[in-house]
Design an enzyme around this catalytic site. Structure first.
Site, mmCIF file in Angstrom:
data_model
loop_
_atom_site.group_PDB
_atom_site.id
_atom_site.type_symbol
_atom_site.label_atom_id
_atom_site.label_comp_id
_atom_site.label_asym_id
_atom_site.label_seq_id
_atom_site.Cartn_x
_atom_site.Cartn_y
_atom_site.Cartn_z
ATOM 1 N N SER A 180 27.260 11.413 13.816
ATOM 2 C CA SER A 180 26.158 11.853 12.891
ATOM 3 C C SER A 180 25.259 13.095 13.855
ATOM 4 O O SER A 180 25.382 13.039 14.984
ATOM 5 C CB SER A 180 25.033 10.534 12.886
ATOM 6 O OG SER A 180 24.006 10.951 12.356
ATOM 7 N N TYR A 240 20.992 3.407 16.622
ATOM 8 C CA TYR A 240 21.819 4.399 15.961
ATOM 9 C C TYR A 240 21.933 5.562 16.545
ATOM 10 O O TYR A 240 23.362 6.006 16.671
ATOM 11 C CB TYR A 240 21.174 4.648 14.642
ATOM 12 C CG TYR A 240 21.872 5.388 13.677
ATOM 13 C CD1 TYR A 240 23.310 4.871 13.058
ATOM 14 C CD2 TYR A 240 21.827 6.778 13.486
ATOM 15 C CE1 TYR A 240 23.836 5.506 12.079
ATOM 16 C CE2 TYR A 240 22.578 7.408 12.416
ATOM 17 C CZ TYR A 240 23.696 7.001 11.793
ATOM 18 O OH TYR A 240 24.269 7.455 11.324
#
Length: 259
Positions: free
Chosen positions: A144, A157
């Site tokens: 990501s 995350y």
């Protein structure tokens, strides 16, 4: 030694067997469909059998597994032992809590790393030996852009996605000499339920409207918009058609930059 097993044809997808994790919805579903449309035989892996069955169709079959569980991954590998898996897309991931680090419980932190990092490791560990033995294969780990820029109140995350990028680059040097390419794809925000959740929580936290929370986020992108799932799937296909790509992290973020 020159390895040509995965580069002999101009079409580097058709006729190959691919395993895609987190395939029941979202990006995993889009990637699965894109691979199948281009002639790959795709094993759609996930924890929700009902969702996987909804994806099943021409060139796609479902396989239930929990990528964070070694026994489950070993069972999946045994089930596919007769297959020549030459494409592995590690897409399974969880977003984790939206909270300040000091308010995140250890179990919440561990849950994110169990899927996002441990799951990637376990799947690579299970399917890389066959690729190395055959001297050809492609692994794409979905990371990501959040692993490379600040994302406030999302430390588990972002840390997990940075770990995936580090895993990718090091693993590429371990198996690259055997003819196996390992790369990561780092999407920016993708329009869908996950971002809807994030904008809703951010609006509640800051006292702004949903629309204001969304605008503040997408305004950081050069294209001033989010990505679509199909755009991410198309990037996976493009990466598979770049035989010289290895140890790379591809930023697909509509030009998202740190605030």
């Amino acid at each position: 030694m020159t390895h040509t097993g995965s580069t002999a044809s101009s079409d580097r997808v058709a006729g190959r067997t691919a395993v895609v994790t987190g395939a029941g919805n979202g990006l995993g579903r889009a990637i699965t469909l894109a691979l199948a449309e281009r002639g790959a035989s795709v094993v759609a892996v996930g924890r929700n059998q009902e969702r996987l069955e909804a994806v099943e169709g021409k060139n796609i079959r479902a396989a239930t597994a929990d990528v964070s569980d070694p026994a489950s991954v070993e069972a999946l590998a045994a089930e596919l032992s007769g297959e020549t898996v030459s494409i592995l897309v590690n897409n399974a991931g969880v977003p984790g809590p939206v909270a300040s680090l000091v308010d995140i419980a250890p179990d919440e932190w561990d849950d994110v790393f169990a899927v996002n990092v441990r799951g990637t490791y376990l799947m690579c560990r299970a399917f890389l030996p066959g690729m190395v033995e055959r001297g050809a294969g492609d692994v794409i780990n979905v990371a990501s852009v959040s692993g490379k820029r600040p994302l406030i109140r999302r430390t588990p995350y972002t840390a997990s996605k940075m770990a995936v990028i580090g895993l990718t680059r090091t693993l590429a040097y371990e198996v690259g000499p055997a003819g196996v390419s390992v790369n990561s794809l780092s999407p920016g925000p993708v329009d869908g339920p996950r971002m809807t959740r994030n904008f809703t929580l951010e609006a509640e936290r800051t006292g702004v409207t949903y629309e204001q929370a969304e605008e503040a986020f997408v305004s950081r992108a050069a294209l001033h918009r989010m990505l679509t799932e199909d755009e991410v799937a198309a990037a996976v296909i493009a990466m598979l058609h770049m035989p010289g790509l290895c140890a790379a992290d591809i930023d697909l973020s509509a030009g998202m930059v740190a605030p």
